[in-house]
Design a protein around this motif. Structure first.
Motif, PDB file in Angstrom:
ATOM      1  N   MET A   9      12.371  46.148   4.848  1.00  0.00           N
ATOM      2  CA  MET A   9      12.690  44.848   5.397  1.00  0.00           C
ATOM      3  C   MET A   9      12.812  43.845   4.244  1.00  0.00           C
ATOM      4  O   MET A   9      11.844  43.603   3.521  1.00  0.00           O
ATOM      5  N   PRO A  10      13.979  43.239   4.049  1.00  0.00           N
ATOM      6  CA  PRO A  10      14.154  42.300   2.931  1.00  0.00           C
ATOM      7  C   PRO A  10      13.161  41.146   2.913  1.00  0.00           C
ATOM      8  O   PRO A  10      12.706  40.751   1.854  1.00  0.00           O
ATOM      9  N   ASN A  11      12.806  40.589   4.079  1.00  0.00           N
ATOM     10  CA  ASN A  11      11.938  39.402   4.063  1.00  0.00           C
ATOM     11  C   ASN A  11      10.508  39.726   3.633  1.00  0.00           C
ATOM     12  O   ASN A  11       9.706  38.836   3.442  1.00  0.00           O
ATOM     13  N   ASP A  12      10.200  41.007   3.457  1.00  0.00           N
ATOM     14  CA  ASP A  12       8.903  41.398   2.915  1.00  0.00           C
ATOM     15  C   ASP A  12       8.943  41.504   1.399  1.00  0.00           C
ATOM     16  O   ASP A  12       7.926  41.756   0.767  1.00  0.00           O
ATOM     17  N   ILE A  13      10.127  41.339   0.822  1.00  0.00           N
ATOM     18  CA  ILE A  13      10.302  41.477  -0.627  1.00  0.00           C
ATOM     19  C   ILE A  13      10.385  40.096  -1.254  1.00  0.00           C
ATOM     20  O   ILE A  13      11.214  39.278  -0.866  1.00  0.00           O
ATOM     21  N   HIS A  14       9.517  39.853  -2.219  1.00  0.00           N
ATOM     22  CA  HIS A  14       9.454  38.567  -2.910  1.00  0.00           C
ATOM     23  C   HIS A  14      10.060  38.726  -4.296  1.00  0.00           C
ATOM     24  O   HIS A  14       9.620  39.570  -5.081  1.00  0.00           O
ATOM     25  N   CYS A  72      20.005  29.839 -11.107  1.00  0.00           N
ATOM     26  CA  CYS A  72      18.804  30.157 -10.327  1.00  0.00           C
ATOM     27  C   CYS A  72      18.967  29.747  -8.873  1.00  0.00           C
ATOM     28  O   CYS A  72      18.681  30.531  -7.961  1.00  0.00           O
ATOM     29  N   ASN A  73      19.429  28.534  -8.659  1.00  0.00           N
ATOM     30  CA  ASN A  73      19.583  28.036  -7.290  1.00  0.00           C
ATOM     31  C   ASN A  73      20.616  28.833  -6.505  1.00  0.00           C
ATOM     32  O   ASN A  73      20.395  29.157  -5.335  1.00  0.00           O
ATOM     33  N   THR A  74      21.737  29.147  -7.152  1.00  0.00           N
ATOM     34  CA  THR A  74      22.788  29.904  -6.467  1.00  0.00           C
ATOM     35  C   THR A  74      22.303  31.299  -6.106  1.00  0.00           C
ATOM     36  O   THR A  74      22.461  31.748  -4.961  1.00  0.00           O
ATOM     37  N   LEU A  75      21.707  32.000  -7.055  1.00  0.00           N
ATOM     38  CA  LEU A  75      21.212  33.345  -6.789  1.00  0.00           C
ATOM     39  C   LEU A  75      20.104  33.319  -5.742  1.00  0.00           C
ATOM     40  O   LEU A  75      20.043  34.185  -4.865  1.00  0.00           O
ATOM     41  N   SER A  76      19.254  32.315  -5.803  1.00  0.00           N
ATOM     42  CA  SER A  76      18.181  32.175  -4.819  1.00  0.00           C
ATOM     43  C   SER A  76      18.758  31.998  -3.409  1.00  0.00           C
ATOM     44  O   SER A  76      18.291  32.627  -2.451  1.00  0.00           O
ATOM     45  N   LYS A  77      19.777  31.183  -3.277  1.00  0.00           N
ATOM     46  CA  LYS A  77      20.414  30.973  -1.973  1.00  0.00           C
ATOM     47  C   LYS A  77      21.069  32.251  -1.462  1.00  0.00           C
ATOM     48  O   LYS A  77      20.953  32.595  -0.283  1.00  0.00           O
ATOM     49  N   ILE A  78      21.757  32.958  -2.333  1.00  0.00           N
ATOM     50  CA  ILE A  78      22.429  34.204  -1.943  1.00  0.00           C
ATOM     51  C   ILE A  78      21.402  35.230  -1.472  1.00  0.00           C
ATOM     52  O   ILE A  78      21.559  35.851  -0.412  1.00  0.00           O
ATOM     53  N   LEU A  79      20.346  35.412  -2.250  1.00  0.00           N
ATOM     54  CA  LEU A  79      19.319  36.378  -1.879  1.00  0.00           C
ATOM     55  C   LEU A  79      18.557  35.932  -0.632  1.00  0.00           C
ATOM     56  O   LEU A  79      18.176  36.759   0.201  1.00  0.00           O
ATOM     57  N   GLY A  80      18.354  34.627  -0.501  1.00  0.00           N
ATOM     58  CA  GLY A  80      17.706  34.093   0.696  1.00  0.00           C
ATOM     59  C   GLY A  80      18.515  34.374   1.954  1.00  0.00           C
ATOM     60  O   GLY A  80      17.965  34.735   3.001  1.00  0.00           O
ATOM     61  N   LYS A  81      19.833  34.250   1.874  1.00  0.00           N
ATOM     62  CA  LYS A  81      20.699  34.543   3.022  1.00  0.00           C
ATOM     63  C   LYS A  81      20.668  36.027   3.382  1.00  0.00           C
ATOM     64  O   LYS A  81      20.926  36.399   4.511  1.00  0.00           O
ATOM     65  N   GLY A 132      17.952  37.660   3.315  1.00  0.00           N
ATOM     66  CA  GLY A 132      16.646  37.873   3.907  1.00  0.00           C
ATOM     67  C   GLY A 132      15.487  38.006   2.940  1.00  0.00           C
ATOM     68  O   GLY A 132      14.350  38.234   3.356  1.00  0.00           O
ATOM     69  N   TYR A 133      15.737  37.832   1.640  1.00  0.00           N
ATOM     70  CA  TYR A 133      14.663  37.943   0.655  1.00  0.00           C
ATOM     71  C   TYR A 133      13.970  36.599   0.468  1.00  0.00           C
ATOM     72  O   TYR A 133      14.588  35.548   0.596  1.00  0.00           O
ATOM     73  N   THR A 134      12.704  36.643   0.132  1.00  0.00           N
ATOM     74  CA  THR A 134      11.954  35.441  -0.215  1.00  0.00           C
ATOM     75  C   THR A 134      12.044  35.288  -1.728  1.00  0.00           C
ATOM     76  O   THR A 134      11.762  36.231  -2.465  1.00  0.00           O
ATOM     77  N   THR A 135      12.454  34.095  -2.189  1.00  0.00           N
ATOM     78  CA  THR A 135      12.649  33.894  -3.620  1.00  0.00           C
ATOM     79  C   THR A 135      11.876  32.695  -4.143  1.00  0.00           C
ATOM     80  O   THR A 135      11.530  31.780  -3.398  1.00  0.00           O
ATOM     81  N   ALA A 136      11.634  32.745  -5.447  1.00  0.00           N
ATOM     82  CA  ALA A 136      11.093  31.614  -6.204  1.00  0.00           C
ATOM     83  C   ALA A 136      11.868  31.600  -7.515  1.00  0.00           C
ATOM     84  O   ALA A 136      12.439  32.618  -7.914  1.00  0.00           O
ATOM     85  N   THR A 137      11.902  30.451  -8.175  1.00  0.00           N
ATOM     86  CA  THR A 137      12.634  30.352  -9.438  1.00  0.00           C
ATOM     87  C   THR A 137      11.756  29.711 -10.514  1.00  0.00           C
ATOM     88  O   THR A 137      10.833  28.947 -10.216  1.00  0.00           O
ATOM     89  N   ALA A 138      12.088  30.046 -11.759  1.00  0.00           N
ATOM     90  CA  ALA A 138      11.433  29.446 -12.919  1.00  0.00           C
ATOM     91  C   ALA A 138      12.479  29.270 -14.008  1.00  0.00           C
ATOM     92  O   ALA A 138      13.359  30.115 -14.171  1.00  0.00           O
ATOM     93  N   GLY A 139      12.382  28.179 -14.759  1.00  0.00           N
ATOM     94  CA  GLY A 139      13.369  27.855 -15.786  1.00  0.00           C
ATOM     95  C   GLY A 139      13.085  28.429 -17.159  1.00  0.00           C
ATOM     96  O   GLY A 139      13.903  28.304 -18.054  1.00  0.00           O
ATOM     97  N   PHE A 168       4.896  39.347  -7.207  1.00  0.00           N
ATOM     98  CA  PHE A 168       6.309  39.458  -6.876  1.00  0.00           C
ATOM     99  C   PHE A 168       6.685  40.927  -6.905  1.00  0.00           C
ATOM    100  O   PHE A 168       6.189  41.684  -7.745  1.00  0.00           O
ATOM    101  N   ASP A 169       7.558  41.323  -5.996  1.00  0.00           N
ATOM    102  CA  ASP A 169       8.015  42.709  -5.953  1.00  0.00           C
ATOM    103  C   ASP A 169       9.047  42.967  -7.043  1.00  0.00           C
ATOM    104  O   ASP A 169       9.063  44.032  -7.654  1.00  0.00           O
ATOM    105  N   VAL A 170       9.924  41.986  -7.235  1.00  0.00           N
ATOM    106  CA  VAL A 170      11.007  42.103  -8.216  1.00  0.00           C
ATOM    107  C   VAL A 170      11.081  40.813  -9.014  1.00  0.00           C
ATOM    108  O   VAL A 170      10.969  39.720  -8.447  1.00  0.00           O
ATOM    109  N   ILE A 171      11.285  40.953 -10.321  1.00  0.00           N
ATOM    110  CA  ILE A 171      11.460  39.785 -11.191  1.00  0.00           C
ATOM    111  C   ILE A 171      12.778  39.955 -11.928  1.00  0.00           C
ATOM    112  O   ILE A 171      12.963  40.934 -12.654  1.00  0.00           O
ATOM    113  N   LEU A 172      13.706  39.031 -11.692  1.00  0.00           N
ATOM    114  CA  LEU A 172      14.992  38.998 -12.386  1.00  0.00           C
ATOM    115  C   LEU A 172      14.818  38.045 -13.554  1.00  0.00           C
ATOM    116  O   LEU A 172      14.587  36.849 -13.350  1.00  0.00           O
TER     117      LEU A 172
END
Length: 112
Positions: free
Chosen positions: A1-6, A17-26, A28-35, A49-53
């Motif tokens: 389930m994507p919404n279980d993946i942070h 960061c914002n664009t990728l966060s929005k795409i992944l959010g749509k 079903g993934y939960t995202t956070a960003t750092a600069g 976090f499950d995955v760190i890009l």
């Protein structure tokens, strides 16, 4: 389930960061960003976090240094590097040290 993946997205390009966060959010993934890597470390210390890009080239703390510290804090995290600039030696080193993959920018969102 994507919404279980942070997913934590770490890049000094705020628009990226914002664009990728929005795409992944749509998707079903939960995202956070750092600069930068230092901010990423603070987030990783605060929660898992499950995955760190992770971008390689950033001010304050680059992605390679951040990666090494993140793996000390959260050894099980899947870390995927993102970069427009890379060498074969860097790819071999980070994968040997536990990175999951190295993606070339611009990213193909379907690949991510």
């Amino acid at each position: 389930m994507p919404n279980d993946i942070h997913i934590l997205i770490v890049d000094d390009d705020a628009n990226f960061c914002n664009t990728l966060s929005k795409i992944l959010g749509k998707k079903g993934y939960t995202t956070a960003t750092a600069g930068n890597g230092l901010l990423a470390l603070e987030l990783v210390k605060a929660r898992p976090f499950d995955v760190i890009l992770l971008d390689v080239k950033m001010p304050v703390m680059d992605g390679v240094e951040a990666f090494k510290k993140i793996k000390q804090i959260q050894p099980g995290a899947i870390v995927i590097f993102m970069t427009a600039f890379t060498t074969e030696d860097l790819i071999k080193d980070v994968v040997k040290d536990g990175a999951y993959a190295m993606l070339k920018k611009p990213l193909d969102v379907d690949t991510v």
